[in-house]
Design a protein around this motif. Structure first.
Motif, mmCIF file in Angstrom:
data_model
loop_
_atom_site.group_PDB
_atom_site.id
_atom_site.type_symbol
_atom_site.label_atom_id
_atom_site.label_comp_id
_atom_site.label_asym_id
_atom_site.label_seq_id
_atom_site.Cartn_x
_atom_site.Cartn_y
_atom_site.Cartn_z
ATOM 1 N N LYS A 378 0.767 -1.261 -0.130
ATOM 2 C CA LYS A 378 0.020 -0.064 0.020
ATOM 3 C C LYS A 378 0.814 1.287 0.132
ATOM 4 N N HIS A 379 0.319 2.321 -0.736
ATOM 5 C CA HIS A 379 0.930 3.639 -0.629
ATOM 6 C C HIS A 379 0.098 4.278 0.377
ATOM 7 N N VAL A 380 0.701 4.685 1.528
ATOM 8 C CA VAL A 380 -0.030 5.582 2.661
ATOM 9 C C VAL A 380 0.274 6.757 2.821
ATOM 10 N N ILE A 381 -0.368 7.831 2.891
ATOM 11 C CA ILE A 381 -0.044 9.191 2.992
ATOM 12 C C ILE A 381 -0.939 9.603 4.354
ATOM 13 N N VAL A 382 -0.058 10.334 5.164
ATOM 14 C CA VAL A 382 -0.572 10.612 6.531
ATOM 15 C C VAL A 382 -0.457 12.295 6.360
ATOM 16 N N MET A 383 -1.414 13.214 6.482
ATOM 17 C CA MET A 383 -1.419 14.549 6.507
ATOM 18 C C MET A 383 -0.595 15.097 7.597
ATOM 19 N N PRO A 384 -0.026 16.191 7.421
ATOM 20 C CA PRO A 384 0.689 16.874 8.724
ATOM 21 C C PRO A 384 -0.346 17.122 9.860
ATOM 22 N N GLY A 385 0.237 16.613 10.997
ATOM 23 C CA GLY A 385 -0.383 16.795 12.136
ATOM 24 C C GLY A 385 -1.472 15.691 12.643
ATOM 25 N N GLN A 386 -1.567 14.522 12.019
ATOM 26 C CA GLN A 386 -2.628 13.848 11.830
ATOM 27 C C GLN A 386 -2.071 12.551 12.197
ATOM 28 N N ILE A 387 -2.905 11.512 12.779
ATOM 29 C CA ILE A 387 -2.372 10.214 13.261
ATOM 30 C C ILE A 387 -3.614 9.003 12.952
ATOM 31 N N THR A 388 -3.094 8.123 12.776
ATOM 32 C CA THR A 388 -3.971 6.973 12.446
ATOM 33 C C THR A 388 -4.383 6.134 13.632
ATOM 34 N N ALA A 389 -5.482 5.494 13.564
ATOM 35 C CA ALA A 389 -5.807 4.818 14.835
ATOM 36 C C ALA A 389 -5.077 3.832 15.529
ATOM 37 N N LYS A 390 -4.883 3.767 16.617
ATOM 38 C CA LYS A 390 -3.868 2.645 17.164
ATOM 39 C C LYS A 390 -4.866 0.973 17.328
ATOM 40 N N ARG A 408 6.109 9.470 13.191
ATOM 41 C CA ARG A 408 6.547 9.004 14.752
ATOM 42 C C ARG A 408 5.682 8.007 14.877
ATOM 43 N N VAL A 409 6.056 6.858 15.067
ATOM 44 C CA VAL A 409 5.578 5.405 15.140
ATOM 45 C C VAL A 409 5.426 4.954 16.500
ATOM 46 N N HIS A 410 4.234 4.623 17.003
ATOM 47 C CA HIS A 410 3.732 4.415 18.459
ATOM 48 C C HIS A 410 3.542 3.024 18.275
ATOM 49 N N MET A 411 4.648 2.064 18.746
ATOM 50 C CA MET A 411 4.631 0.585 18.601
ATOM 51 C C MET A 411 4.852 0.049 20.139
ATOM 52 N N GLY A 412 3.534 -0.747 20.606
ATOM 53 C CA GLY A 412 3.739 -0.862 22.040
ATOM 54 C C GLY A 412 3.657 0.391 23.054
ATOM 55 N N GLU A 414 6.580 1.870 23.017
ATOM 56 C CA GLU A 414 7.608 2.543 22.331
ATOM 57 C C GLU A 414 7.369 3.403 21.466
ATOM 58 N N THR A 415 8.242 4.651 21.286
ATOM 59 C CA THR A 415 7.701 5.657 20.192
ATOM 60 C C THR A 415 9.234 5.852 19.618
ATOM 61 N N ARG A 416 9.185 5.786 18.448
ATOM 62 C CA ARG A 416 10.288 5.990 17.399
ATOM 63 C C ARG A 416 9.991 6.940 16.262
ATOM 64 N N LEU A 417 11.235 7.763 16.036
ATOM 65 C CA LEU A 417 11.118 8.589 14.915
ATOM 66 C C LEU A 417 11.580 8.016 13.578
ATOM 67 N N VAL A 418 10.883 7.896 12.536
ATOM 68 C CA VAL A 418 11.624 6.978 11.349
ATOM 69 C C VAL A 418 11.348 8.114 10.315
ATOM 70 N N HIS A 432 -0.068 -0.492 17.276
ATOM 71 C CA HIS A 432 0.346 0.654 16.686
ATOM 72 C C HIS A 432 -0.365 1.661 15.849
ATOM 73 N N SER A 433 0.411 2.634 15.830
ATOM 74 C CA SER A 433 -0.134 3.802 15.012
ATOM 75 C C SER A 433 0.649 4.666 14.381
ATOM 76 N N ILE A 434 0.608 5.445 13.424
ATOM 77 C CA ILE A 434 1.618 6.255 12.708
ATOM 78 C C ILE A 434 1.038 7.955 12.956
ATOM 79 N N GLU A 435 1.912 8.621 13.340
ATOM 80 C CA GLU A 435 1.826 10.060 13.306
ATOM 81 C C GLU A 435 2.539 10.890 12.541
ATOM 82 N N ASN A 436 2.199 11.934 11.872
ATOM 83 C CA ASN A 436 3.064 12.945 11.110
ATOM 84 C C ASN A 436 3.178 14.162 11.953
ATOM 85 N N PRO A 437 4.286 14.392 12.588
ATOM 86 C CA PRO A 437 4.680 15.489 13.363
ATOM 87 C C PRO A 437 5.129 16.547 12.427
ATOM 88 N N GLY A 438 5.159 16.641 11.293
ATOM 89 C CA GLY A 438 6.144 17.471 10.515
ATOM 90 C C GLY A 438 5.137 18.547 9.722
#
Length: 468
Positions: A378-390, A408-412, A414-418, A432-438
């Motif tokens: 899949k090609h996934v686009i997350v808009m600035p300031g948005q976050i997907t469901a956990k 910004r990936v929330h996994m268990g 843990e939170t990591r910047l990728v 897990h969920s994906i956040e766009n902090p940019g």
């Protein structure tokens, strides 16, 4: 002051495969870079009005909100219908909402999926009718016909009430071709545009007189409504009991205060591919072309490419529309039968009638670009300031590769910047969920693998109103 009421319901099945149940024609860019909803709203520039009030299906709420955001348009409310009940209830909801929250404004009722090419003429005619609406008349706008059209209802004009308005003598159902030609020759019939202008309280008075059951159901649905972000969610049970009725049948055919104002502004309800061909710029061979298209000895056709090259050789009077998951080929004279294809898709429970391959969410979108027995990309686009469901999956793993932006990936716990060109692995059973902090859209290539890849392999631990 005028309060525009934009009715953004409907499925537009005759414009399949571009128009789908979950992304119908009013949200598509068919005649410009703007969607038809956006064109309907921006068309009002130059008219003194309040922020528009939108009526739409609950399933389309995030599309409406995003398209308003794109054109920096504030609104007076977005009322969500759990199911479409036609125009009489929709306008009743708008009028009740307006009376509750504003000082009984004049409502300009518009459909979100109509095109008007002469905007100056449209605004002039609306302004000319304001005084009549303020004095208690229920104004409808009749389109001056330019051909014997069998696809529209008609309005017959009665006695003149001003230099630019007439009493409504009769509403007429869609005629056959011979009758339509007679209407055109007489010059006293207009196409029924479905656009209206009246004070909110006057509509409610007439609805109470002629269809009190509709008014009562709408009052209950709105009184039990709840606010959800920018949306007004109706009380579903009451609204489901409401009759399915058009404003013409419910009110306009009965009221003594109906007035028709002729409108000659190059109006089109864009109800078919042939209608869209008629209003689209054409090349020297009469072809209306959009997208990556090459022609050879072809004429008078509508050729639309969304994803791949279309090569048209020796064709005439065809409609060819290519999307990422479907291709339509139809003769221009038979485009009304496209609805039959949609009906067959529904009966077979195929997804092509319901939604596009690219699916829009309030946080962005995802598009399936490849799949097989045990994998899906899949090609996934997350808009600035948005976050997907956990969420958690129990039958698949996921690899995410960031191709643009920072995740910004929330996994268990843990939170990591990728960052760009980096990746992360999501094991089975991990929340897990994906956040766009940019500040720019985050683009990710998501690779799913496992024995079962269905969208129902998910447990959402939080939704943020978003889902996936």
């Amino acid at each position: 002051m005028i309060l525009p009421v934009v009715m953004a319901g409907g499925t537009g099945s005759r414009l399949w495969p571009l128009s789908r149940t979950l992304y119908p024609k009013q949200f598509l860019s068919l005649t410009s870079d703007f969607s038809m909803l956006q064109e309907t709203i921006t068309r009002l520039e130059g008219l003194e009005h309040r922020d528009p009030l939108i009526i739409c299906n609950e399933e389309h709420r995030f599309i409406v909100a995003e398209q308003l955001r794109q054109i920096h348009m504030q609104h007076s409310g977005i009322i969500l219908e759990p199911v479409g009940k036609n125009t009489a209830p929709a306008i009743a909801l708008a009028a009740l909402h307006a009376v509750q929250h504003q000082d009984d404004p004049i409502l300009l009722v518009l459909a979100a999926d109509h095109a008007i090419q002469n905007n100056e003429a449209f605004l002039s005619v609306v302004e000319s009718a304001v005084d009549m609406a303020a004095c208690g008349k229920l104004v409808t706008f009749g389109i001056v016909p330019n051909k014997p059209e069998t696809g529209y209802g008609y309005i017959k004009q009665g006695a003149a009430v001003s230099d630019s308005a007439f009493e409504v003598a009769q509403f007429v159902e869609k005629p056959d071709l011979e009758t339509a030609q007679q209407y055109l020759d007489q010059g006293t019939y207009y196409w029924n545009s479905g656009m209206f202008l009246f004070r909110a309280s006057r509509y409610l008075e007439e609805l109470k007189l002629y269809r009190p059951d509709i008014l009562e159901a709408c009052e209950k649905a709105l009184s039990g409504a709840s606010l959800d972000l920018d949306f007004t969610r109706l009380e579903s049970e009451s609204f489901l009991q409401c009759a399915d009725e058009s404003i013409d049948y419910a009110v306009m055919e009965h009221t003594a205060d109906a007035v028709v104002v002729p409108l000659d502004a190059e109006w089109n309800d864009v109800g078919s591919w042939s209608a869209l061909w008629e209003m689209t710029h054409k090349d020297e061979s009469g072809n209306a072309i959009r997208g990556d298209v090459m022609t050879e000895d072809s004429s008078d056709s509508y050729l639309y490419s969304q994803h791949r090259l279309i090569g048209a050789v020796g064709v005439k009077d065809l409609v060819v529309v290519e999307t990422k998951d479907a291709v339509l080929v139809a003769h221009k004279d038979r485009v009304q039968q496209v609805k039959g294809i949609v009906d067959k898709l529904k009966k077979q429970s195929r997804p092509e009638y319901l939604q596009h391959r690219e699916i829009f969410r309030p946080w962005g979108s995802h598009d399936t670009i490849a799949e097989g027995a045990r994998y899906q990309v899949k090609h996934v686009i997350v808009m600035p300031g948005q976050i997907t469901a956990k969420q958690v999956h129990f039958h698949r793993t996921e690899h995410w590769v960031v191709v643009s932006g920072t995740a910004r990936v929330h996994m268990g716990d843990e939170t990591r910047l990728v960052a760009e060109n980096e990746s992360i692995y999501i094991p089975v059973g991990t929340a897990h969920s994906i956040e766009n902090p940019g500040k720019i859209p985050l683009e990710i290539i998501e690779v799913r693998s496992g024995a079962y890849l269905g969208e129902d392999d998910v447990v959402r631990m939080s939704t943020n109103g978003a889902g996936y």
